[in-house]
Scaffold this motif. Sequence first.
Motif, PDB file in Angstrom:
ATOM      1  N   ALA A  61     -16.470  19.640  15.878  1.00  0.00           N
ATOM      2  CA  ALA A  61     -16.159  20.940  15.265  1.00  0.00           C
ATOM      3  C   ALA A  61     -16.243  22.063  16.301  1.00  0.00           C
ATOM      4  CB  ALA A  61     -17.126  21.205  14.117  1.00  0.00           C
ATOM      5  N   PHE A  62     -17.234  21.979  17.177  1.00  0.00           N
ATOM      6  CA  PHE A  62     -17.380  22.995  18.226  1.00  0.00           C
ATOM      7  C   PHE A  62     -16.189  22.971  19.177  1.00  0.00           C
ATOM      8  CE2 PHE A  62     -18.888  24.146  22.521  1.00  0.00           C
ATOM      9  CZ  PHE A  62     -19.305  25.451  22.280  1.00  0.00           C
ATOM     10  N   ALA A  63     -15.704  21.786  19.507  1.00  0.00           N
ATOM     11  CA  ALA A  63     -14.558  21.671  20.417  1.00  0.00           C
ATOM     12  C   ALA A  63     -13.299  22.289  19.812  1.00  0.00           C
ATOM     13  CB  ALA A  63     -14.321  20.198  20.750  1.00  0.00           C
ATOM     14  N   GLU A  64     -13.182  22.266  18.485  1.00  0.00           N
ATOM     15  CA  GLU A  64     -12.009  22.847  17.823  1.00  0.00           C
ATOM     16  C   GLU A  64     -12.032  24.376  17.866  1.00  0.00           C
ATOM     17  OE1 GLU A  64     -12.053  21.242  13.915  1.00  0.00           O
ATOM     18  OE2 GLU A  64     -11.307  19.255  14.518  1.00  0.00           O
ATOM     19  N   ALA A 120     -23.461  25.783  16.497  1.00  0.00           N
ATOM     20  CA  ALA A 120     -22.322  25.386  17.328  1.00  0.00           C
ATOM     21  C   ALA A 120     -21.096  25.122  16.465  1.00  0.00           C
ATOM     22  CB  ALA A 120     -22.671  24.153  18.145  1.00  0.00           C
ATOM     23  N   ALA A 121     -21.289  24.440  15.343  1.00  0.00           N
ATOM     24  CA  ALA A 121     -20.162  24.109  14.475  1.00  0.00           C
ATOM     25  C   ALA A 121     -19.675  25.311  13.686  1.00  0.00           C
ATOM     26  CB  ALA A 121     -20.563  22.984  13.517  1.00  0.00           C
ATOM     27  N   GLU A 122     -20.582  26.135  13.192  1.00  0.00           N
ATOM     28  CA  GLU A 122     -20.193  27.211  12.277  1.00  0.00           C
ATOM     29  C   GLU A 122     -19.877  28.529  12.970  1.00  0.00           C
ATOM     30  OE1 GLU A 122     -22.564  25.748   8.251  1.00  0.00           O
ATOM     31  OE2 GLU A 122     -23.022  27.690   9.171  1.00  0.00           O
ATOM     32  N   GLN A 123     -20.619  28.885  14.040  1.00  0.00           N
ATOM     33  CA  GLN A 123     -20.436  30.199  14.663  1.00  0.00           C
ATOM     34  C   GLN A 123     -20.122  30.132  16.143  1.00  0.00           C
ATOM     35  OE1 GLN A 123     -24.052  31.710  11.975  1.00  0.00           O
ATOM     36  NE2 GLN A 123     -23.383  33.310  13.376  1.00  0.00           N
ATOM     37  N   GLY A 124     -20.005  28.934  16.671  1.00  0.00           N
ATOM     38  CA  GLY A 124     -19.558  28.785  18.048  1.00  0.00           C
ATOM     39  C   GLY A 124     -20.512  29.371  19.076  1.00  0.00           C
ATOM     40  N   THR A 125     -19.954  29.655  20.237  1.00  0.00           N
ATOM     41  CA  THR A 125     -20.749  30.187  21.351  1.00  0.00           C
ATOM     42  C   THR A 125     -21.360  31.538  21.010  1.00  0.00           C
ATOM     43  OG1 THR A 125     -19.294  29.031  22.912  1.00  0.00           O
ATOM     44  CG2 THR A 125     -20.687  30.786  23.793  1.00  0.00           C
TER      45      THR A 125
END
Length: 468
Positions: A347-350, A389-394
């Motif tokens: 999910a983070f990579a997307e 990481a999955a929901e709000q990213g960096t």
Amino acid sequence: MSRDFTQLFFVLFLSMFGAAMSVYMPGAVFVALVVLAIVWALSYKPIYGLYVLLFLYPMLAWQINFGSYESLQNTFLANINAPVADFWALILIAATALHFFRNRVRALVHHKQGTVAGQKFLLPGFPLFILFFLSAITSLFNVADSDVETGVQYIARNIIFIYAAYVLLPVNIVRRRAEIWRGARVLLIVGAFATLWGIASLFIVEPFWGIWRRVTPFAIDGWAPFGLFHNDLAEVLVAILPLVFYWLYRETRDTWRKIAFLYAVVMTAVTLLTFSRTAWIVLFVQVVIFMALSTRLAWRSVVRSVAPFAAIIVVPIAIYMLIFSGSSYVASSTSARVDLARIAAIAFAEHPIIGNGVGTYISLVAGATAFRIEYGPPFDAHGVIQKLAAEQGTLGLATFFLLVSVLVLIVYRAWRHEQDEHYKELLLAMLVIAVGAVVFQVFNTQYYTAKMWMPIGLALTAALLRKK
């Protein structure tokens, strides 16, 4: 504005409010009037409300579901359920707001007469909290239009409310150092309750694997205040254990010192017997912090007196833990954690910058068919890093850890510059508790609850008293 006028205004407001509600929602009138009366009473002494909140916050599984009450089923309250602690926090927020409003009005009146202005409202870490809040809002650009409202509700409930209830409330209610110690005593009481609950589980709960037993919270006639999972209870115990050792260090009366010693040994044993790997990691981190920062000989004497008993307890439990770690039960749990981390990484990579949207992690897991076949219904991320990481990213990861780091740094600096030795040692215990609460959420799912933020809020309160 006189107190008599304030009381008259409040009574009139209650009367009008009750009359209006009795027409549209007669079943909710009594509850609403009682709540308003509590708000009014606590507005004069919010500190008593905070003591109650400290007692309630470890028992997050004790919840109120308005939909289960027949008289409320046809009202807007029917869809509301939350921990008792959160409901009480909401009441306390209203009471504290009324308290500050009343004091501000009085300060304005007194200011005209040349007297002192009202007290300052503290907002620790607020700029960084705003950045984290904005990262959550930004993440909603990647959710479907139909899910934006749900995302906004998630932010209000899990980010804004939690920060207001468990960080802003304590730092603005507590005004004296003696109140911090009274709050710590409340935690010692609820810690004893949790410890006894854990001991009882060894005789009540069936073995979880073969003949092997562990400390696991249980329900009594459907009431399970500490939940039903070992991690739920372990998290409470590791948050209170440093205060138990502080009590042992501070206590000078012989009888009470023996009680504190017994309390510390028993709670340590019960914590280890949860066989929560996360709790063991947190205990290790807490001990390392304590050993690195403590310079008082009195603390070292406490450690020396406890060490032989700790060794007697830890060695057999550690052997037990090694056997347990090789079980299929643990292997399945570890496998699920690894797969959850993989889902988070994909999910983070997307969407590596702003994430997939707050509150979407469970839906991401639900979309992984292989995971549902292997483990059943989807559940939330077992770790705040995966979650963010999955929901709000960096952006979410960076702002969250900046916020938490700054709050912990405030406590560390207060400890470092404190001159009073007794209070310095209390600040050390608070620092250990706050760091432990953060570390626990690296592997757990309570990152948006009082389990993480109340320890941080209490530690901040103790730290900021230096400046009040």
